[in-house]
Enzyme design. Sequence first.
Site, PDB file in Angstrom:
ATOM      1  N   ASN A 120     -37.337  54.940 -81.592  1.00 13.32           N
ATOM      2  CA  ASN A 120     -36.144  54.583 -81.174  1.00 13.32           C
ATOM      3  C   ASN A 120     -36.069  53.997 -79.856  1.00 13.32           C
ATOM      4  OD1 ASN A 120     -34.249  56.198 -79.145  1.00 13.32           O
ATOM      5  ND2 ASN A 120     -35.776  57.579 -79.922  1.00 13.32           N
ATOM      6  N   PHE A 124     -29.539  56.385 -74.410  1.00 13.06           N
ATOM      7  CA  PHE A 124     -28.565  57.133 -74.125  1.00 13.06           C
ATOM      8  C   PHE A 124     -27.023  56.457 -74.414  1.00 13.06           C
ATOM      9  CE2 PHE A 124     -31.257  58.689 -70.152  1.00 13.06           C
ATOM     10  CZ  PHE A 124     -32.327  59.137 -71.237  1.00 13.06           C
ATOM     11  N   SER A 191     -37.435  59.991 -70.738  1.00 17.67           N
ATOM     12  CA  SER A 191     -37.045  58.854 -72.079  1.00 17.67           C
ATOM     13  C   SER A 191     -37.443  57.515 -71.739  1.00 17.67           C
ATOM     14  CB  SER A 191     -35.664  58.625 -72.226  1.00 17.67           C
ATOM     15  OG  SER A 191     -35.222  57.405 -72.948  1.00 17.67           O
ATOM     16  N   ASN A 193     -36.659  54.736 -72.872  1.00 19.30           N
ATOM     17  CA  ASN A 193     -35.807  53.773 -73.127  1.00 19.30           C
ATOM     18  C   ASN A 193     -34.635  53.204 -72.041  1.00 19.30           C
ATOM     19  OD1 ASN A 193     -36.927  53.412 -75.710  1.00 19.30           O
ATOM     20  ND2 ASN A 193     -35.781  55.475 -76.296  1.00 19.30           N
ATOM     21  N   THR A 194     -34.889  54.003 -70.979  1.00 20.24           N
ATOM     22  CA  THR A 194     -34.076  53.309 -69.727  1.00 20.24           C
ATOM     23  C   THR A 194     -34.950  53.122 -68.707  1.00 20.24           C
ATOM     24  OG1 THR A 194     -32.241  55.153 -70.266  1.00 20.24           O
ATOM     25  CG2 THR A 194     -32.558  54.413 -67.912  1.00 20.24           C
ATOM     26  N   LYS A 229     -36.997  68.009 -69.038  1.00 21.00           N
ATOM     27  CA  LYS A 229     -37.773  67.616 -70.154  1.00 21.00           C
ATOM     28  C   LYS A 229     -38.796  66.240 -69.853  1.00 21.00           C
ATOM     29  CE  LYS A 229     -37.108  65.795 -74.728  1.00 21.00           C
ATOM     30  NZ  LYS A 229     -36.024  65.774 -75.968  1.00 21.00           N
ATOM     31  N   ASN A 258     -40.747  64.716 -74.667  1.00 17.15           N
ATOM     32  CA  ASN A 258     -39.833  63.700 -75.326  1.00 17.15           C
ATOM     33  C   ASN A 258     -40.702  62.777 -76.112  1.00 17.15           C
ATOM     34  OD1 ASN A 258     -37.797  61.737 -75.344  1.00 17.15           O
ATOM     35  ND2 ASN A 258     -37.318  62.717 -73.217  1.00 17.15           N
TER      36      ASN A 258
END
Length: 357
Positions: A120, A124, A191, A193-194, A229, A258
């Site tokens: 993915n 967020f 994450s 993805n940021t 995390k 993560n």
Amino acid sequence: MLRVARMYSVLRSLLFALSPEEAHSLAFHAMAPLESSAFLRDRVRRVFPVPESLVISKMGLTFPTPIGLAGGFDKNALRTRALAALGFGFLEVGTVTAEAQEENPPPNMFRLPDDRAIVNRLGFPNDGAKAVAERLKRELGRGVTGVPVGFSIGKSRAVPIESIDAVAQDYLASFRAVREVADFVVVNVSSPNTKNLRALQGPELARTLLLALRREGGERGTHVPLLLKVSPDLTAEALDALLDVVSEVKLDGVVATNTTLSRAGLRSREDLVRFVGEGGLSGPPLHIRALEVVRRSRARLGAGVTIIGVGGIETGAAARAFLAEGADLVQLYTGFVYGGPGTPSRIARELGAIVSV
Ligand SMILES: Cc1cc2nc3c(=O)[nH]c(=O)nc-3n(C[C@H](O)[C@H](O)[C@H](O)COP(=O)(O)O)c2cc1C
């Protein structure tokens, strides 16, 4: 139980004919009646029982089982009672950010069925920390879900990573918004993805951010427990340096791990993996690496700090493997998607059978 498992295998082939985004949205709609009806939840709890022997206390909270739902599934905390009724021992909702934001451009979620994995790059999407927390407070209030509910907080996309003061203020805004309804708070700096978020795992930036949150939240034992995390992609040295900050700042715990950027060891066809492209990989291919991070975290942090193990759990044995490496609690996301609604209850019963022998 077996009948439910068979029903889900039929339903899953239908769900998997849809895109992952559509399947997720449909599953959410399907859980709406369960969320709103105490009668239905009571019935469902009987269909999906969990052994009483797994109750555990950590961070001043009581967990009916150590098996929780990982961050990212219920981003806006819309299905907490339904998810608890399915047998999760705790939930981590979010990741929420101070500013409400949209998902990254679709497609941003993919299945790799041969690996029972997901990739993915959602980034967020959420309604904003304040809106989510206020709705939860208005509709439920703390404690009504019946299991501990933690909030994951992340950085708003619009806030530049270059200014750590702005970043800290952004996380603080989320923290202040959720602290009243959160049983614990997880600081998400891992994450993929940021953009550049994971730079916050560097010891200097992590110290500044976590000290600010720790000051806001009070000392260990008198406050909303605060956890960090971490990514599975840190080198051993980088992980150790970050864990030393966790100790120094006296955080309550660590969530490991993560999703990963690694694509090593996949069974899926190379062209599919290439087609899917960037994003965080979750599911069984992550399991061994997540276990290593938990082992290293326990060795470095010692006893007393709570460790939540997450990565590729599909069975009681996989949950047990995390506990054996030093985790106190575990979570899953991808295993729930592939295994269906009976998964948390099944894993709890499998774990109960393993630990009672
Ligand atoms: C679609 C998807 C969305 C996710 N979103 C988040 C998120 O918002 N915050 C977070 O901390 N982790 C998020 N994760 C990561 C999971 O919480 C978990 O750490 C990871 O998936 C490994 O566990 P699993 O193998 O059981 O899925 C997400 C995972 C998936 C598959």
